[in-house]
Write a protein that holds these residues in place. Structure first.
Motif, PDB file in Angstrom:
ATOM      1  N   ARG A 126       0.879  -4.615   3.023  1.00  0.00           N
ATOM      2  CA  ARG A 126      -0.440  -5.158   3.346  1.00  0.00           C
ATOM      3  C   ARG A 126      -1.058  -4.218   4.375  1.00  0.00           C
ATOM      4  O   ARG A 126      -0.587  -4.092   5.502  1.00  0.00           O
ATOM      5  CB  ARG A 126      -0.315  -6.560   3.911  1.00  0.00           C
ATOM      6  N   LEU A 127      -2.113  -3.501   3.984  1.00  0.00           N
ATOM      7  CA  LEU A 127      -2.684  -2.482   4.851  1.00  0.00           C
ATOM      8  C   LEU A 127      -3.202  -3.013   6.187  1.00  0.00           C
ATOM      9  O   LEU A 127      -3.046  -2.342   7.216  1.00  0.00           O
ATOM     10  CB  LEU A 127      -3.786  -1.736   4.106  1.00  0.00           C
ATOM     11  N   PRO A 128      -3.838  -4.204   6.245  1.00  0.00           N
ATOM     12  CA  PRO A 128      -4.303  -4.682   7.553  1.00  0.00           C
ATOM     13  C   PRO A 128      -3.174  -4.905   8.555  1.00  0.00           C
ATOM     14  O   PRO A 128      -3.408  -4.932   9.765  1.00  0.00           O
ATOM     15  CB  PRO A 128      -5.011  -6.005   7.219  1.00  0.00           C
ATOM     16  N   GLU A 129      -1.939  -5.030   8.048  1.00  0.00           N
ATOM     17  CA  GLU A 129      -0.794  -5.297   8.914  1.00  0.00           C
ATOM     18  C   GLU A 129       0.085  -4.070   9.116  1.00  0.00           C
ATOM     19  O   GLU A 129       1.124  -4.156   9.776  1.00  0.00           O
ATOM     20  CB  GLU A 129       0.035  -6.438   8.311  1.00  0.00           C
ATOM     21  N   HIS A 130      -0.322  -2.936   8.564  1.00  0.00           N
ATOM     22  CA  HIS A 130       0.512  -1.734   8.587  1.00  0.00           C
ATOM     23  C   HIS A 130      -0.204  -0.638   9.381  1.00  0.00           C
ATOM     24  O   HIS A 130      -1.427  -0.529   9.323  1.00  0.00           O
ATOM     25  CB  HIS A 130       0.764  -1.259   7.146  1.00  0.00           C
ATOM     26  N   GLY A 138     -12.122  -1.116   5.424  1.00  0.00           N
ATOM     27  CA  GLY A 138     -11.649  -2.489   5.353  1.00  0.00           C
ATOM     28  C   GLY A 138     -11.457  -3.026   3.947  1.00  0.00           C
ATOM     29  O   GLY A 138     -10.713  -4.004   3.747  1.00  0.00           O
ATOM     30  N   GLN A 139     -12.111  -2.423   2.934  1.00  0.00           N
ATOM     31  CA  GLN A 139     -11.979  -2.960   1.580  1.00  0.00           C
ATOM     32  C   GLN A 139     -10.602  -2.727   0.982  1.00  0.00           C
ATOM     33  O   GLN A 139     -10.237  -3.333  -0.019  1.00  0.00           O
ATOM     34  CB  GLN A 139     -13.033  -2.361   0.645  1.00  0.00           C
ATOM     35  N   PHE A 140      -9.817  -1.822   1.602  1.00  0.00           N
ATOM     36  CA  PHE A 140      -8.476  -1.551   1.071  1.00  0.00           C
ATOM     37  C   PHE A 140      -7.478  -2.473   1.761  1.00  0.00           C
ATOM     38  O   PHE A 140      -7.153  -2.292   2.933  1.00  0.00           O
ATOM     39  CB  PHE A 140      -8.119  -0.081   1.278  1.00  0.00           C
ATOM     40  N   GLN A 141      -7.033  -3.472   1.032  1.00  0.00           N
ATOM     41  CA  GLN A 141      -6.147  -4.493   1.571  1.00  0.00           C
ATOM     42  C   GLN A 141      -4.690  -4.305   1.152  1.00  0.00           C
ATOM     43  O   GLN A 141      -3.783  -4.638   1.886  1.00  0.00           O
ATOM     44  CB  GLN A 141      -6.620  -5.885   1.113  1.00  0.00           C
ATOM     45  N   ARG A 142      -4.493  -3.792  -0.044  1.00  0.00           N
ATOM     46  CA  ARG A 142      -3.139  -3.617  -0.561  1.00  0.00           C
ATOM     47  C   ARG A 142      -2.816  -2.134  -0.666  1.00  0.00           C
ATOM     48  O   ARG A 142      -3.702  -1.299  -0.826  1.00  0.00           O
ATOM     49  CB  ARG A 142      -2.996  -4.261  -1.942  1.00  0.00           C
TER      50      ARG A 142
END
Length: 511
Positions: A126-130, A138-142
C-alpha cells in the motif's frame, strides 16, 4: 607486447569482448584483446546499469532469456559485491494500463523462473503506508515490490579486462584492428595504435565482438558475408538531482506501453531512463535529442509529485544497443538475447550478435566452450564460481568489508572510503599500502581525487584521459565543477608521459 602468435584475438573492448577474453584466458588459451577506443567507451558504459531478468520481456514471451538472466543475477552479485548490489524496485499500479492480475502473474513467474538465494521475493504494498509512496502522486495507492540488481557497468568491463590480463591476456586499448586476412588455419591481423603505428599478429581464431560495428567489421575488415545482422536501438538516460531519500528504485508503466526506471544514483542523484528508438546514424555519434529529454521528463512527472523539467537535467547520456535483428515491428520489443555465429570456412571466426550486460558471463562461457572445442586446447568452464578483481570478500559481504576498511584506516574521509570500496573492493589494499594520512596519497588534483589513485588507474586500468577517469573508471564528473576535465587533462599533460608497457596498449607513466 612482443608476442605475435595467439590462439585467439578478440576485437572489441565492451562487456562481451572483455568477458570472452577473460573466459578464454582463464582456460589457458593465449589471448589478445584490442579495442579502438577506451574500454567500455560506447554501449557498455551507456546502459541503465541493471543486472536484471527483464520483467517486461515476459510480455514478449522471452521466457528462456528471462530465466537465463535471472540465473545470472546471483552469480554476478557473488562475483563482484563491490560494483554490484541488490536493489528493490517499486512498481506503482496504474489502473489504466496493465491489470493487477497480469502484474501478479508476471511477478510470480519472475520469482520462480530461477532459484534465488540472495534476492527476496516480490510482494504487494500500500503506497500511502510505504516509504516509496511518499514522493509519488496521491492517485497511486497500490504497488508491487520486486528484486533485481545494480552494476557499475563501465567498471565491470574494466575488471573483466583486468582479470583477463592477470590470467595472461594481452589487452591493447586505443588499438584498431585495421585488417584481417584469412588463411586455412590462421588469421593475419593488422593492429594500428593511436600513433598510426601498425604491427601484425597471427591467430588461430578471431572473435568479432565489435558491438554496433559487428557488421562493419565483417564486411570491411574480415571481408566475410553474414546473413545475421544487428539492429541499432538508441537508449538515452537523464540524471537529475536526487528526487527522494529512500533506497528504492521505481519502474514506471507509461501509456505507450513502454517502461522507464527511476533509480538512486551516485548518492546525490536520480537516474531516469531509458528510451528505445530505432537508430540509423553512425554509432560513435549517438546523442540524446530534445524529444527524448522531454519524453523522460514527462513520463517521470506522471508519477512524481515534484515535476521534472528539462532544466532539471544535470547530465545525460546515450548509447546504441546492437540487438539481434528479429524483424520485430516495435523497437522496444526487439529481443535482448544473443547469437554466437561460428564460421569455419577457413580459420575460425566467431561473431557476437546482440546480448545484454546481465548475460555477458554466460555468453562468454558459451564462446569459450566453442573456442576450446575448436582449438582442442585449454581447460573447461570456470567463471560461474569465480570472483572478479576486488570481489574476493568473505561471504560476499560488502558492508562488513567497508566497516573493516574504515576501522583499519579511520583517517580516511567517509565519502572517499565508500567510493574506493565500491570501485576497487579488496584491491583498495594496493591504494592504501604504506599510507597513514591523506598526505601520503600525493597531490589532490581535484576534490577527492589524489595522484595515487590516478597513478593506479593509469598503471593498472588502462586509463589515459580525464574522460576515462571521471566518467568511466568513476563517475566523479557528476560531483565536480564543470572545468574539472580540462584541469585534469592539463595536469596529466604536465605529469604523465606516453610510454609502451608490457600490460598492453599505448599507456602512460608518471615522470
Amino acid at each position: 607486447m612482443q608476442r605475435s602468435e595467439f590462439d585467439v584475438v578478440v576485437v572489441g573492448g565492451g562487456i562481451n569482448g572483455a568477458g570472452i577474453a577473460r573466459d578464454a584466458a582463464g582456460r589457458g588459451l593465449s589471448v589478445l584483446l584490442c579495442e579502438k577506443d577506451d574500454l567500455a567507451r560506447h554501449t557498455s558504459s551507456a546502459s541503465t546499469k541493471l543486472i536484471h531478468g527483464g520483467l517486461r520481456y515476459l510480455e514478449y514471451y522471452e521466457f528462456g532469456l528471462v530465466r537465463k538472466a535471472l540465473q545470472e543475477r546471483e552469480v554476478l552479485l557473488k562475483a563482484a559485491p563491490h560494483i554490484m548490489w541488490p536493489l528493490r524496485f517499486v512498481m506503482p499500479h496504474d489502473s489504466h494500463l496493465r491489470p493487477v492480475w497480469m502484474i501478479r502473474a508476471g511477478l510470480f513467474l519472475y520469482d520462480h523462473l530461477a532459484r534465488r538465494e540472495i534476492l527476496p521475493a516480490s510482494s504487494a504494498i500500500r503506497l500511502p503506508e510505504h516509504p516509496a509512496g511518499q514522493p509519488l502522486r496521491g492517485q497511486f495507492q497500490r504497488g508491487f515490490v520486486y528484486s533485481d540488481g545494480w552494476v557499475q557497468d563501465a567498471r565491470l568491463v574494466t575488471l573483466c579486462a583486468l582479470d583477463a590480463h592477470e590470467r595472461g591476456a594481452v589487452v591493447q586499448t586505443r588499438t584498431r584492428c585495421s585488417r584481417a586476412e584469412r588463411g586455412s588455419q590462421h588469421w593475419q591481423i593488422s593492429l594500428e595504435d593511436s600513433s598510426g603505428a601498425t604491427r601484425t599478429v597471427q591467430a588461430r581464431a578471431l572473435v568479432n565482438a565489435a558491438g554496433p560495428w559487428v557488421g562493419d567489421f565483417l564486411r570491411d575488415v574480415a571481408q566475410v558475408q553474414s546473413k545475421r545482422r544487428v539492429r541499432l536501438i538508441k537508449g538515452s538516460h537523464i540524471v537529475v538531482k536526487k528526487l527522494y531519500e529512500h533506497p528504492y528504485a521505481y519502474i514506471f508503466q507509461n501509456p505507450d506501453k513502454r517502461i522507464i526506471f527511476a533509480i538512486p544514483y551516485e548518492e546525490d542523484f536520480t537516474l531516469i531512463g531509458t528510451t528505445d528508438i530505432e537508430y540509423r546514424g553512425k554509432a560513435e555519434e549517438v546523442a540524446i535529442d530534445q524529444d527524448e529529454i522531454d519524453y523522460l521528463c514527462q513520463m517521470a512527472s506522471r508519477y512524481f509529485t515534484q515535476p521534472i523539467t528539462p532544466a532539471d537535467v544535470v547530465w545525460h547520456y546515450s548509447g546504441v544497443r546492437p540487438l539481434l535483428d528479429d524483424e520485430s515491428d516495435d523497437a522496444a520489443g526487439v529481443t535482448r538475447d544473443y547469437d554466437l555465429s561460428l564460421d569455419t570456412q577457413g580459420a575460425a571466426l566467431l561473431s557476437v550478435f546482440g546480448g545484454k550486460i546481465t548475460t555477458f558471463r554466460k555468453l562468454a562461457e558459451e564462446a569459450g566452450d566453442r573456442l576450446q572445442q575448436l582449438l582442442a586446447k585449454g581447460s573447461g568452464a570456470w567463471t560461474e564460481r569465480a570472483t572478479l578483481p576486488g570481489g574476493d570478500m568473505p561471504a560476499a559481504d560488502f558492508a562488513a568489508f567497508l566497516a573493516n576498511m574504515r576501522a583499519m584506516h579511520p583517517w580516511l574521509p567517509e565519502r572517499l572510503s565508500l567510493r574506493w570500496a565500491h570501485s576497487y573492493g579488496t584491491r583498495c589494499a594496493q591504494l592504501l599500502r604504506g599510507a597513514n594520512s591523506l598526505a601520503d596519497f600525493g597531490t589532490e588534483v581535484l576534490p577527492g581525487l589524489y595522484a595515487r589513485e590516478i597513478r593506479y588507474l593509469i598503471e593498472q586500468e588502462w586509463a589515459l584521459s580525464a574522460e576515462d577517469i571521471l566518467w568511466r573508471r568513476s563517475k566523479l564528473g557528476l560531483h565536480l565543477p564543470a572545468d574539472s576535465a580540462s584541469r585534469l587533462d592539463a595536469w596529466l599533460t604536465d605529469h604523465v608521459a606516453n610510454t609502451t608497457e608490457a600490460k598492453g596498449s599505448t599507456r602512460s607513466a608518471f615522470n
